[in-house]
Design a protein around this motif. Structure first.
Motif, PDB file in Angstrom:
ATOM      1  N   ILE A   1       0.865  -1.181   0.000  1.00 50.97           N
ATOM      2  CA  ILE A   1       0.000   0.000   0.000  1.00 50.97           C
ATOM      3  C   ILE A   1       0.899   1.227   0.000  1.00 50.97           C
ATOM      4  O   ILE A   1       1.856   1.310   0.769  1.00 50.97           O
ATOM      5  N   LEU A   2       0.578   2.172  -0.870  1.00 51.61           N
ATOM      6  CA  LEU A   2       1.364   3.402  -0.990  1.00 51.61           C
ATOM      7  C   LEU A   2       0.542   4.591  -0.507  1.00 51.61           C
ATOM      8  O   LEU A   2      -0.572   4.814  -0.989  1.00 51.61           O
ATOM      9  N   ALA A   3       1.069   5.333   0.459  1.00 50.11           N
ATOM     10  CA  ALA A   3       0.418   6.545   0.960  1.00 50.11           C
ATOM     11  C   ALA A   3       1.414   7.698   0.872  1.00 50.11           C
ATOM     12  O   ALA A   3       2.624   7.498   0.888  1.00 50.11           O
ATOM     13  N   ALA A   4       0.884   8.913   0.790  1.00 52.61           N
ATOM     14  CA  ALA A   4       1.749  10.083   0.655  1.00 52.61           C
ATOM     15  C   ALA A   4       2.523  10.350   1.938  1.00 52.61           C
ATOM     16  O   ALA A   4       3.717  10.641   1.903  1.00 52.61           O
ATOM     17  N   LYS A   5       1.836  10.255   3.091  1.00 53.80           N
ATOM     18  CA  LYS A   5       2.455  10.534   4.385  1.00 53.80           C
ATOM     19  C   LYS A   5       1.989   9.485   5.379  1.00 53.80           C
ATOM     20  O   LYS A   5       0.896   8.923   5.249  1.00 53.80           O
ATOM     21  N   LEU A   6       2.804   9.225   6.393  1.00 55.25           N
ATOM     22  CA  LEU A   6       2.452   8.214   7.380  1.00 55.25           C
ATOM     23  C   LEU A   6       1.192   8.591   8.141  1.00 55.25           C
ATOM     24  O   LEU A   6       0.396   7.724   8.498  1.00 55.25           O
ATOM     25  N   ASP A   7       0.966   9.898   8.391  1.00 57.00           N
ATOM     26  CA  ASP A   7      -0.221  10.274   9.153  1.00 57.00           C
ATOM     27  C   ASP A   7      -1.505  10.035   8.372  1.00 57.00           C
ATOM     28  O   ASP A   7      -2.593  10.096   8.938  1.00 57.00           O
ATOM     29  N   ARG A   8      -1.406   9.790   7.060  1.00 53.21           N
ATOM     30  CA  ARG A   8      -2.600   9.408   6.296  1.00 53.21           C
ATOM     31  C   ARG A   8      -2.994   7.966   6.624  1.00 53.21           C
ATOM     32  O   ARG A   8      -4.157   7.587   6.422  1.00 53.21           O
ATOM     33  N   ILE A   9      -2.037   7.168   7.097  1.00 49.64           N
ATOM     34  CA  ILE A   9      -2.356   5.843   7.619  1.00 49.64           C
ATOM     35  C   ILE A   9      -2.776   5.984   9.079  1.00 49.64           C
ATOM     36  O   ILE A   9      -3.880   5.648   9.463  1.00 49.64           O
ATOM     37  N   SER A  10      -1.885   6.532   9.902  1.00 53.03           N
ATOM     38  CA  SER A  10      -2.189   6.783  11.309  1.00 53.03           C
ATOM     39  C   SER A  10      -0.997   7.433  11.987  1.00 53.03           C
ATOM     40  O   SER A  10       0.141   7.313  11.522  1.00 53.03           O
ATOM     41  N   ARG A  11      -1.263   8.139  13.108  1.00 55.24           N
ATOM     42  CA  ARG A  11      -0.204   8.624  13.992  1.00 55.24           C
ATOM     43  C   ARG A  11      -0.079   7.746  15.229  1.00 55.24           C
ATOM     44  O   ARG A  11       0.738   8.010  16.092  1.00 55.24           O
ATOM     45  N   ASP A  12      -0.897   6.715  15.309  1.00 60.38           N
ATOM     46  CA  ASP A  12      -0.957   5.877  16.495  1.00 60.38           C
ATOM     47  C   ASP A  12      -0.048   4.658  16.328  1.00 60.38           C
ATOM     48  O   ASP A  12      -0.193   3.883  15.373  1.00 60.38           O
ATOM     49  N   VAL A  13       0.905   4.491  17.254  1.00 58.31           N
ATOM     50  CA  VAL A  13       1.878   3.405  17.142  1.00 58.31           C
ATOM     51  C   VAL A  13       1.197   2.040  17.179  1.00 58.31           C
ATOM     52  O   VAL A  13       1.538   1.136  16.413  1.00 58.31           O
ATOM     53  N   HIS A  14       0.231   1.863  18.079  1.00 64.24           N
ATOM     54  CA  HIS A  14      -0.434   0.566  18.216  1.00 64.24           C
ATOM     55  C   HIS A  14      -1.220   0.221  16.955  1.00 64.24           C
ATOM     56  O   HIS A  14      -1.266  -0.945  16.540  1.00 64.24           O
ATOM     57  N   PHE A  15      -1.821   1.225  16.337  1.00 63.43           N
ATOM     58  CA  PHE A  15      -2.550   0.982  15.099  1.00 63.43           C
ATOM     59  C   PHE A  15      -1.586   0.563  13.996  1.00 63.43           C
ATOM     60  O   PHE A  15      -1.850  -0.379  13.234  1.00 63.43           O
ATOM     61  N   ILE A  16      -0.449   1.249  13.899  1.00 64.28           N
ATOM     62  CA  ILE A  16       0.561   0.884  12.910  1.00 64.28           C
ATOM     63  C   ILE A  16       1.049  -0.546  13.150  1.00 64.28           C
ATOM     64  O   ILE A  16       1.187  -1.342  12.212  1.00 64.28           O
ATOM     65  N   SER A  17       1.299  -0.900  14.419  1.00 64.89           N
ATOM     66  CA  SER A  17       1.747  -2.253  14.746  1.00 64.89           C
ATOM     67  C   SER A  17       0.704  -3.282  14.340  1.00 64.89           C
ATOM     68  O   SER A  17       1.045  -4.358  13.827  1.00 64.89           O
ATOM     69  N   GLY A  18      -0.562  -2.958  14.565  1.00 61.81           N
ATOM     70  CA  GLY A  18      -1.637  -3.867  14.169  1.00 61.81           C
ATOM     71  C   GLY A  18      -1.679  -4.081  12.666  1.00 61.81           C
ATOM     72  O   GLY A  18      -1.925  -5.197  12.190  1.00 61.81           O
ATOM     73  N   LEU A  19      -1.431  -3.015  11.917  1.00 63.50           N
ATOM     74  CA  LEU A  19      -1.415  -3.150  10.458  1.00 63.50           C
ATOM     75  C   LEU A  19      -0.270  -4.036   9.991  1.00 63.50           C
ATOM     76  O   LEU A  19      -0.404  -4.790   9.021  1.00 63.50           O
TER      77      LEU A  19
END
Length: 245
Positions: A79-97
Motif C-alpha cells: 500500500i502506498l500513501a503520501a504521508k504516514l499520518d494518512r495511515i495513522s499517527r498511532d503506534v499501536h494501530f501501525i503495529s496492528g497493520l
C-alpha cells in the motif's frame, strides 16, 4: 529501490467537508503519482477514505483501508500513501497493520523505509502530539488560575512567568525528543565507531525526522546536541562516545 512493481494507493482526509471539497486529496494524489513514476511503480487501485477522526484508529472504522489491505494481499502488492499520518499517527494501530503482513510504502519516507522506521516515525509523532496536548492543558490551567482571560490575543506581551513556562515546555519537548532518539543512535552505532557526520547521514537516509521537522537533513551538531542533552540529564555515560566533528 523497492522490488515491488505494483502498488495500491491509499488517500485519507479527516472530515466529510474535506472529502467533498477535495482539500488535501489532490496534494496526496499528486505526491503518490510522482513517487510511483519516479520509482517505476504501477498504481493498480486507489482507495479514498473520508472519516471524522474520532475512533478512526480502528480498522472497523476505516473500510477503505480494509479494502486496500484486501486488494494488496490479492495482488501481492504494498500500500502506498503520501504521508504516514494518512495511515495513522498511532503506534499501536501501525503495529496492528504490520500484523496483516502487507507492506506499506510512505512516499515522504522513501521506498526503502522498513517497518522499523514506520514504528519510529509514528512513535515520534505520537509522543510529540501527547506532549503538546499535556503542556497546553497545563499552561491554560496555570493562566486560568492567575485570572488571565483566555481565548484570544489581548494586545499585550506575555508576563515573565508566561515566558518561563514557554521555555519549560520547549525544554521538556527537547528532552523527550532526545530520549527517543538516543536508543536509535545506539542501535545504529553499537560499537561507537561512527563519527557524528556518519550518524547524521545514516539518520537522514533512513528518513528519521529532525527536531526542526520532517524533510530536514540531520547535521553532526544536531547529533551532538542529542547526546549532550542526555549527558546533562544523567550522570551516566553517553550511549556513544563524543566523536570528532
Amino acid at each position: 529501490m523497492t522490488a515491488f512493481k505494483k502498488v495500491v494507493a491509499y488517500l485519507r482526509v479527516s472530515t466529510v467537508r474535506q472529502g467533498k471539497s477535495g482539500l488535501g486529496l489532490e496534494a496526496q494524489r499528486e505526491r503518490i503519482q510522482q513517487f510511483a513514476m519516479a520509482e517505476g511503480l504501477e498504481i493498480i487501485g486507489e482507495l479514498v477514505e473520508v472519516e471524522t477522526g474520532k475512533g478512526s484508529d480502528a480498522l472497523s472504522r476505516r473500510p477503505q483501508l480494509a479494502a486496500a489491505l484486501a486488494m494488496a494481499r490479492l495482488h501481492h502488492a504494498p500500500i502506498l500513501a503520501a504521508k504516514l499520518d494518512r495511515i495513522s499517527r498511532d503506534v499501536h494501530f501501525i503495529s496492528g497493520l504490520m500484523a496483516h503482513r502487507v507492506p506499506f510504502i510512505i512516499a515522504e519516507l522513501g521506498a526503502d523505509a522498513d517497518p522499523f522506521m514506520l514504528h519510529i516515525y509514528a512513535a515520534l509523532a505520537e509522543k510529540e502530539r501527547s506532549l503538546i496536548a499535556k503542556r497546553t492543558r497545563e499552561a491554560l490551567a496555570a493562566a486560568k488560575a492567575r485570572g488571565k482571560l483566555l481565548g484570544g490575543f489581548r494586545g499585550r506581551a506575555g508576563t515573565a512567568e508566561d515566558c518561563a513556562k514557554g521555555r519549560a515546555v520547549k525544554t521538556a519537548k527537547a528532552d523527550d525528543f532526545a530520549a527517543t532518539l538516543r536508543p536509535i543512535i545506539a542501535q545504529l552505532n553499537p560499537d561507537g565507531a561512527m563519527s557524528l557526520h556518519a550518524l547524521a547521514d545514516a539518520l537522514s537516509n533512513r528518513g528519521v525526522p529532525t527536531p526542526a521537522g520532517k524533510g530536514r537533513a540531520w547535521t553532526a551538531m544536531a547529533i551532538k546536541r542529542i547526546l549532550d542533552r542526555g549527558a546533562l540529564k544523567s550522570k551516566s555515560a553517553n550511549p556513544l562516545p563524543q566523536a570528532r566533528l
